[in-house]
Design a protein around this motif. Structure first.
Motif, PDB file in Angstrom:
ATOM      1  N   ARG A 109      -1.264 -26.784  20.119  1.00 32.61           N
ATOM      2  CA  ARG A 109      -1.792 -26.335  18.835  1.00 32.61           C
ATOM      3  C   ARG A 109      -0.764 -25.464  18.120  1.00 32.61           C
ATOM      4  O   ARG A 109      -0.592 -25.535  16.904  1.00 32.61           O
ATOM      5  N   LYS A 110      -0.066 -24.661  18.904  1.00 32.16           N
ATOM      6  CA  LYS A 110       0.977 -23.819  18.343  1.00 32.16           C
ATOM      7  C   LYS A 110       2.059 -24.687  17.717  1.00 32.16           C
ATOM      8  O   LYS A 110       2.528 -24.419  16.609  1.00 32.16           O
ATOM      9  N   LEU A 111       2.450 -25.744  18.440  1.00 36.37           N
ATOM     10  CA  LEU A 111       3.469 -26.653  17.918  1.00 36.37           C
ATOM     11  C   LEU A 111       2.988 -27.278  16.605  1.00 36.37           C
ATOM     12  O   LEU A 111       3.727 -27.360  15.626  1.00 36.37           O
ATOM     13  N   ALA A 164      10.888 -26.246  24.236  1.00 33.15           N
ATOM     14  CA  ALA A 164      11.402 -25.750  25.508  1.00 33.15           C
ATOM     15  C   ALA A 164      10.260 -25.193  26.354  1.00 33.15           C
ATOM     16  O   ALA A 164      10.185 -25.432  27.561  1.00 33.15           O
ATOM     17  N   ILE A 165       9.352 -24.452  25.694  1.00 33.18           N
ATOM     18  CA  ILE A 165       8.228 -23.867  26.434  1.00 33.18           C
ATOM     19  C   ILE A 165       7.336 -24.973  27.000  1.00 33.18           C
ATOM     20  O   ILE A 165       6.940 -24.949  28.172  1.00 33.18           O
ATOM     21  N   ILE A 166       7.061 -25.970  26.169  1.00 32.24           N
ATOM     22  CA  ILE A 166       6.196 -27.060  26.638  1.00 32.24           C
ATOM     23  C   ILE A 166       6.856 -27.785  27.809  1.00 32.24           C
ATOM     24  O   ILE A 166       6.205 -28.122  28.801  1.00 32.24           O
ATOM     25  N   HIS A 167       8.165 -27.972  27.705  1.00 35.73           N
ATOM     26  CA  HIS A 167       8.875 -28.645  28.789  1.00 35.73           C
ATOM     27  C   HIS A 167       8.787 -27.842  30.082  1.00 35.73           C
ATOM     28  O   HIS A 167       8.493 -28.391  31.156  1.00 35.73           O
ATOM     29  N   ALA A 168       9.027 -26.534  29.949  1.00 34.12           N
ATOM     30  CA  ALA A 168       8.960 -25.687  31.137  1.00 34.12           C
ATOM     31  C   ALA A 168       7.567 -25.737  31.744  1.00 34.12           C
ATOM     32  O   ALA A 168       7.405 -25.773  32.965  1.00 34.12           O
ATOM     33  N   PHE A 169       6.579 -25.758  30.865  1.00 36.29           N
ATOM     34  CA  PHE A 169       5.190 -25.788  31.317  1.00 36.29           C
ATOM     35  C   PHE A 169       4.889 -27.076  32.080  1.00 36.29           C
ATOM     36  O   PHE A 169       4.303 -27.061  33.169  1.00 36.29           O
ATOM     37  N   ILE A 170       5.349 -28.193  31.526  1.00 38.78           N
ATOM     38  CA  ILE A 170       5.102 -29.470  32.194  1.00 38.78           C
ATOM     39  C   ILE A 170       5.777 -29.482  33.563  1.00 38.78           C
ATOM     40  O   ILE A 170       5.178 -29.859  34.576  1.00 38.78           O
ATOM     41  N   LYS A 171       7.031 -29.013  33.554  1.00 42.19           N
ATOM     42  CA  LYS A 171       7.816 -29.066  34.781  1.00 42.19           C
ATOM     43  C   LYS A 171       7.164 -28.213  35.872  1.00 42.19           C
ATOM     44  O   LYS A 171       6.893 -28.672  36.972  1.00 42.19           O
ATOM     45  N   LYS A 172       6.898 -26.961  35.497  1.00 43.70           N
ATOM     46  CA  LYS A 172       6.368 -26.039  36.479  1.00 43.70           C
ATOM     47  C   LYS A 172       4.943 -26.428  36.873  1.00 43.70           C
ATOM     48  O   LYS A 172       4.571 -26.373  38.051  1.00 43.70           O
ATOM     49  N   GLY A 173       4.165 -26.831  35.882  1.00 43.43           N
ATOM     50  CA  GLY A 173       2.776 -27.202  36.132  1.00 43.43           C
ATOM     51  C   GLY A 173       2.692 -28.383  37.074  1.00 43.43           C
ATOM     52  O   GLY A 173       1.897 -28.393  38.017  1.00 43.43           O
ATOM     53  N   ARG A 174       3.555 -29.357  36.838  1.00 48.07           N
ATOM     54  CA  ARG A 174       3.508 -30.566  37.675  1.00 48.07           C
ATOM     55  C   ARG A 174       3.884 -30.231  39.109  1.00 48.07           C
ATOM     56  O   ARG A 174       3.197 -30.636  40.055  1.00 48.07           O
ATOM     57  N   ALA A 175       4.940 -29.423  39.267  1.00 45.63           N
ATOM     58  CA  ALA A 175       5.368 -29.049  40.613  1.00 45.63           C
ATOM     59  C   ALA A 175       4.245 -28.302  41.327  1.00 45.63           C
ATOM     60  O   ALA A 175       3.924 -28.571  42.495  1.00 45.63           O
ATOM     61  N   HIS A 176       3.628 -27.400  40.582  1.00 50.65           N
ATOM     62  CA  HIS A 176       2.573 -26.588  41.162  1.00 50.65           C
ATOM     63  C   HIS A 176       1.374 -27.448  41.574  1.00 50.65           C
ATOM     64  O   HIS A 176       0.836 -27.308  42.678  1.00 50.65           O
ATOM     65  N   GLY A 221      -2.985 -35.413  32.614  1.00 55.54           N
ATOM     66  CA  GLY A 221      -2.850 -34.783  31.296  1.00 55.54           C
ATOM     67  C   GLY A 221      -1.419 -34.378  31.021  1.00 55.54           C
ATOM     68  O   GLY A 221      -0.907 -34.547  29.902  1.00 55.54           O
ATOM     69  N   LEU A 222      -0.755 -33.850  32.026  1.00 52.09           N
ATOM     70  CA  LEU A 222       0.637 -33.440  31.837  1.00 52.09           C
ATOM     71  C   LEU A 222       1.497 -34.658  31.474  1.00 52.09           C
ATOM     72  O   LEU A 222       2.402 -34.566  30.649  1.00 52.09           O
ATOM     73  N   ASP A 223       1.189 -35.802  32.109  1.00 51.67           N
ATOM     74  CA  ASP A 223       1.941 -37.029  31.791  1.00 51.67           C
ATOM     75  C   ASP A 223       1.738 -37.415  30.331  1.00 51.67           C
ATOM     76  O   ASP A 223       2.683 -37.766  29.628  1.00 51.67           O
ATOM     77  N   VAL A 224       0.471 -37.327  29.897  1.00 49.58           N
ATOM     78  CA  VAL A 224       0.169 -37.669  28.502  1.00 49.58           C
ATOM     79  C   VAL A 224       0.934 -36.751  27.555  1.00 49.58           C
ATOM     80  O   VAL A 224       1.527 -37.179  26.581  1.00 49.58           O
ATOM     81  N   LEU A 225       0.911 -35.464  27.908  1.00 46.65           N
ATOM     82  CA  LEU A 225       1.591 -34.471  27.078  1.00 46.65           C
ATOM     83  C   LEU A 225       3.087 -34.769  27.016  1.00 46.65           C
ATOM     84  O   LEU A 225       3.713 -34.722  25.954  1.00 46.65           O
ATOM     85  N   ASN A 281      12.596 -16.364  31.645  1.00 46.51           N
ATOM     86  CA  ASN A 281      11.526 -17.251  32.099  1.00 46.51           C
ATOM     87  C   ASN A 281      10.707 -17.692  30.884  1.00 46.51           C
ATOM     88  O   ASN A 281      10.019 -16.892  30.271  1.00 46.51           O
ATOM     89  N   PRO A 282      10.785 -18.961  30.530  1.00 44.72           N
ATOM     90  CA  PRO A 282      10.117 -19.390  29.299  1.00 44.72           C
ATOM     91  C   PRO A 282       8.602 -19.247  29.372  1.00 44.72           C
ATOM     92  O   PRO A 282       7.945 -19.218  28.343  1.00 44.72           O
ATOM     93  N   LEU A 283       8.048 -19.132  30.576  1.00 50.13           N
ATOM     94  CA  LEU A 283       6.599 -18.992  30.667  1.00 50.13           C
ATOM     95  C   LEU A 283       6.161 -17.531  30.792  1.00 50.13           C
ATOM     96  O   LEU A 283       4.991 -17.228  30.941  1.00 50.13           O
TER      97      LEU A 283
END
Lengths: 477, 621
Positions: A196-198, A220-232, A149-153, A385-387
């Motif tokens: 949805r916010k976007l 920026a928030i979405i990017h941070a989310f993808i980055k951090k989420g993927r690492a996690h 899902g993160l890849d799709v996003l 911290n954007p998140l």
């Protein structure tokens, strides 16, 4: 003898309509019998409904801080108006006579008692509560889906960015909307909300310049989310236990709903604490599609500021209890904290109350931060911290309130450092300061909410409550 | 310096988001910024990172295509984080201690209670007025947080709310509210500011009157007219008001006249009189009516009688008479509801020449005003003149459509009851022989309607539902009749017989009196024939039965029989009079009421339950 007040009953009611309906039942004389049990632990009665057989509401105070409310009516609201009416009748001093508990209720009580006993026995025997079995392969599948899902996003955001927001048309907005739905099937509720916010930012219309600024921040928030989420998630896949992250908020971002047992296992629970609510607000968060009831509380023994959050999804809002302001000291046997930074979310299962006294106020006033420089440093540390929560709340000591030449208001600490005040929420509070007496503006503690405004490069704060020596003045709710 | 640089980069990044990240490759504006970042990067690692990011962005064109978007996101994220640490919070210039003007209001209301009122005050749409009234009654506006909203309510597009804020909510805060209103008061504003000024003046009293005066001089037209009216009665602004009354603008003059009318100075009366002579004679008229000065009344009466006398000189010149009539109307209007011996004499004179004014000139208004004036005061001559006038009217209108309507209404209070009966009873007698479509039937109907209007009033009015569980105020249909003593004193007793003959139940009820068994049995029969509580007849019949004074036991039995009647269904609410009678039923009827209960619905059901509840409690006590 059971001691209850009308305010306590109000606080139990799911909404104000239920309060009114409960009162009306008494006025209409719909209660045909009012009883308490011989041991005074249970209140019960019968209340005429629209049908032939009356309803049998009851309240069981066997655990005084966790009364069990039952009723035979089909309402999905708990407590229903019949139970509330029964409680109001009791609080108003209506005559309750002693009677034997009806069989049906007695049976239910017995069952509950047995459950409690078993629990107590298990605890005494040291039978460890069986750790919940986690279906690891299913979890693994879920994590893989989330990664996908993160890849799709990411693909979606990148294609939007490459084309440029200037070229955006309704077709593309539709694509975003479709992706919002897709994120759900990838178990990415957090992504759903942000996307949805976007979508809301981009389709809102109005000043396009502002739209672009907000959109860039949201990207920026979405990017941070993808980055951090993927690492996690990748780290999680490596871990044989697939353990949760108890430190940061990333689990919540990925859509995890913390269970109290999980928090307990992680040691995020403090026993026997007292909380005092400093401010309350309720708002409609359309990106979440939920109403949010948010309370800011101070923990009396440590001075930490917590928040309680209740999400009421639009679809279920009618059936859920609306929170309300709380003016008492709340004593909780176990306070569960969520992972996070400042103003952690907290929850508790049961509580008792007592009125706020002057010494409580004196105590919480001691926790107010005296140096704005340090407070701001702490706030900025979170803001970068954007998140993190973009609107942290702090309790500050206010030496005095000052105004600049244009009449803008600032609070000032004892070093003469100032902090600008501005309304951030829909409800304005800054304009209330001019009605307050001097003893509420000098040498007070103020609860403020921060917000960084990129356009003007300003860090602004809105006053939510003020504590002078005698009382808490609620500027919000 | 570095903050400005960061903002510049932010601007460029934003531009790329708008235009598309593909344009970033080799972007010369980014290239221009790069050296500054590299330079700063030597000291601060975060700038070094930014420099690397920007560099990567410029170079994207050379590698695979999604890279530009990714690179832009990386730089943006980093930049946003840095910017969020750059926020300025402190005041830039000099600051001075803030001085508040306190209002001792608590903040103890909870969100649930406040939010409903807040929504009502900040949104638009129906149903808000009720919420706000209720909140005011419950004292919710004593909470500090509603105060600013109450001030804003002055500008509510729904006039009732704005006016309510002006007349009730804001004044309830006392004089302490004044400094805050003054602070935001804009003399150049519109309706909102005018309302604000009204509150300022009403709550601030003498201390703020200079503000009102300033607004009267230099405000917008809307403000000026409001302010001028507020200056009424303030002696120190007497001259100012007199000056305003000579202003070039019509609205200002009108407001000044208005204010002068509310002031008791001699100069005010003089000025108003002067204006009534000039070109403002129409404009000043409402103020003349308003002004209670005896001086002014005297002058106006004097002029009025001179004009009436001038009638003799024109000798039937129609056009001149028309001109005089125009002026007479103005005087009638401005002297309406005022009294003085001179005015009495004037109106007596009018009645003495009733024929001239009423029939020759056709000045009905004047004649009627004279009559009305005489009715207000006690004068033997006046009474005689009125009788003569009415007799004249009767003769004149016989056979016309107004005979059984307007003239009857006029004659009834002036002539003796017997005289009125003799004059009109023949219409009712003729009816008995005539066919239903004849002229005399029509005439009779007119007369009965007229009498009914005089003795019976029917209207919806506010009503306290003592029986209701929840909301106990509401509107309901009320039937009221003139008190029996009044009917006995002012109406001939012979009417009743005719009403029974003509089968007019409402009037039989109104005129029913003890000692007339025919009326009682007639009404009992009516109630038996139409026992439905949902219809208006049952209520009317019961009123009549009570007025006829039939024995209580008989009345109660009739009531309960009607209630039990199988036709008596579908009633949603029992009318108040009937309900009160039912409430007086003895407790012994409880069983019969209970068994009739299932036929009744909604409110009627609650009403009967209430009766039953009272019966059981009276048994116990």
């Amino acid at each position: 003898m059971i001691e209850i007040s009308e305010t306590w009953i109000d606080s139990q009611a799911p909404n104000s309509a239920a309060i009114k309906n409960g009162h009306d039942l008494i006025k209409k004389g719909k209660f045909t019998t009012l009883h308490h049990s011989e041991d005074q632990q249970v209140l019960f009665g019968t209340c005429a409904g629209s049908g032939k057989t009356p309803y049998a509401p009851s309240v069981d105070f066997v655990l005084p801080d966790k009364p069990v409310m039952r009723c035979s009516c089909p309402s999905r609201q708990i407590p229903c108006k019949h139970v509330l009416g029964l409680l109001y009748a009791y609080a108003q001093g209506k005559p309750f006579s002693a009677a034997a508990v009806p069989d049906e209720l007695a049976a239910k009580r017995e069952k509950a008692e047995k459950r409690e006993e078993k629990k107590a026995k298990d605890a005494a025997d040291g039978v460890a509560v069986k750790p919940k079995k986690v279906n690891k392969s299913a979890l693994k599948k879920k994590v893989t889906a989330q990664l996908e899902g993160l890849d799709v996003l990411e693909k979606l955001t990148h294609s939007l960015i490459r084309r440029g927001l200037g070229m955006l048309d309704t077709k593309e907005l539709k694509v975003i909307q479709d992706h919002v739905k897709q994120m759900g099937s990838f178990y990415l509720n957090g992504a759903q909300i942000q996307l949805r916010k976007l979508h809301m930012i981009l389709s809102a219309g109005g000043n396009p310049e502002l739209t672009y600024t907000y959109a860039a921040e949201q990207f920026a928030i979405i990017h941070a989310f993808i980055k951090k989420g993927r690492a996690h998630l990748n780290a999680k896949l490596q871990d044989t236990e697939l353990a949760l992250d108890y430190e940061s908020t990333i689990e919540e971002w990925l859509g995890h709903a913390w269970q109290l047992s999980e928090l307990r296992d992680a040691g995020l629970v403090s026993p026997e604490t007292e909380l005092i609510q400093l401010s309350f607000l309720s708002y409609d968060d359309s990106s979440r599609q939920e109403f949010v009831d948010c309370g800011y509380w101070i923990q009396k023994d440590s001075g930490e500021l917590h928040c309680t959050l209740q999400y009421r999804p639009y679809k279920a809002a009618k059936l859920m209890r609306e929170e309300d302001s709380c003016f008492d000291v709340v004593h909780v046997p176990a306070l569960y904290r969520y992972p996070g930074d400042m103003n952690r979310r907290v929850r508790y299962e049961s509580f008792t109350t007592r009125p706020v006294e002057e010494q409580d106020i004196a105590r919480i006033r001691q926790y107010a931060a005296h140096s704005y420089a340090e407070a701001i440093k702490k706030v900025k540390n979170q803001l970068k911290n954007p998140l993190g929560d973009p609107n942290p709340v702090m309790l500050l000591h206010v030496e005095q309130v000052v105004a600049d030449e244009e009449g803008r208001l600032f609070i000032s600490d004892s070093n003469g450092e100032t902090l600008g005040l501005q309304d951030l929420l829909d409800d304005s509070t800054v304009n209330l300061l001019k009605y307050l007496p001097d003893d509420s503006l000098k040498d007070v503690s103020m609860l403020v909410m921060f917000d960084h405004q990129t356009q003007s490069g300003q860090l602004q704060s809105q006053p939510l409550s003020i504590m002078n020596k005698q009382e808490i003045i609620r500027l919000l709710y | 310096m570095s903050h400005a640089l960061l903002m510049e980069l932010n601007e460029e990044i934003r531009r790329l988001y708008i235009a598309g990240s593909d344009l970033a490759a080799g972007d010369y504006r980014l290239k221009r910024l790069l050296p500054s970042f590299e330079q700063l990067g030597e000291r601060a690692p975060v700038f070094k990172k930014l420099a690397e990011g920007v560099h990567g962005l410029i170079e994207t064109g050379n590698s695979i295509d999604t890279d530009s978007a990714r690179q832009l996101q990386i730089v943006n994220l980093l930049l946003q984080s840095v910017l969020h640490t750059q926020g300025k919070a402190a005041a830039e210039g000099e600051t001075t201690p803030f001085i508040s003007k306190p209002l001792a209001l608590p903040t103890r209301l909870s969100y649930r209670r406040l939010s409903a009122v807040r929504t009502a005050l900040t949104t638009r749409g129906g149903g808000r007025h009720e919420v706000i009234l209720e909140a005011y009654r419950e004292g919710l506006f004593r909470d500090l947080r509603l105060l600013p909203l109450a001030v804003e309510a002055l500008n509510d597009p729904y006039v009732e709310i704005a006016e309510f804020a002006m007349t009730d909510i804001l004044p309830s805060y006392g004089p302490e509210i004044v400094p805050h209103l003054l602070e935001s008061f804009q003399p150049a504003g519109g309706k909102l500011e005018a309302r604000k000024l009204t509150v300022i003046s009403k709550s601030g009293g003498q201390d703020v009157i200079h503000v009102v005066y300033d607004a009267a001089v230099s405000g917008s037209d809307e403000i000026r007219t409001t302010a001028i009216r507020l200056l009424a009665g303030h002696q120190e602004y007497e001259q100012a008001l007199l000056d305003f009354s000579r202003d070039k603008k019509k609205g200002i003059r009108e407001a000044a006249y208005h204010a002068l009318a509310d002031s008791s100075w001699e100069s005010a009366a003089e000025r108003l009189y002067e204006a009534s002579k000039g070109k403002d004679c129409d404009l000043v008229n409402s103020s003349l009516t308003r002004c209670q000065s005896e001086l002014l009344t005297g002058w106006l009466t004097r002029d009025f009688s001179i004009i009436l006398q001038s009638l003799e000189e024109i000798e039937g010149n129609k056009q001149k008479a028309e001109e005089i009539w125009t002026r007479v109307k103005r005087y009638l209007w401005s002297l309406h509801q005022k009294e003085s011996p001179e005015l009495e004499e004037l109106y007596l004179n009018v009645l003495r020449q009733y024929k001239l004014y009423m029939y020759k000139l056709g000045w009905v208004f004047l004649a009627n005003e004279a009559m009305n004036y005489m009715k207000q005061i006690d004068s033997e001559e006046g009474r005689q003149l009125m009788k003569a006038a009415v007799e004249m009217d009767l003769k004149h209108s016989a056979g016309t459509s107004s005979y059984a309507r307007e003239i009857f209404i006029k004659a009834q209070p002036i002539l003796s009851p017997g005289r009125v009966y003799e004059e009109y009873a023949k219409i009712l007698m003729d009816r008995l022989q005539a066919s239903a479509v004849s002229r005399s039937a029509n005439y009779c109907k007119q007369l009965l309607d007229t009498i009914e209007d005089l003795v019976i009033s029917r209207r919806y009015q506010a009503y306290n539902r003592e029986w209701a569980y929840g909301k106990n105020d509401g509107y309901t249909y009320h039937v009221e009749m003139l008190p029996q003593e009044e009917i006995a004193a002012n109406w001939d007793s012979r009417w009743l017989g005719h009403f029974i003959e003509l089968d007019h139940m409402a009037l039989v009820s109104a005129f029913a009196r003890p000692g007339q068994p025919e009326a009682g049995s007639y009404l009992l029969g009516k109630l038996k024939n139409s026992p439905e509580f949902r219809n208006r007849f049952a209520n009317l019949a019961v009123i009549g039965l009570v007025r006829a004074g039939i024995p209580e036991a008989q009345l109660h039995e009739a009531l309960v029989r009607a209630m039990e009647d199988e036709r008596n269904t579908e009633c949603h609410e029992i009318e108040p009079y009937l309900f009160n009678q039912l409430c007086r039923l003895p407790a012994g009827y409880a069983e019969r009421i209970r068994s009739a209960l299932p036929k009744f619905k909604s409110n009627a059901e609650e009403q009967l339950e209430f009766i039953l509840k009272n019966m059981t409690s009276s048994i116990h006590s």
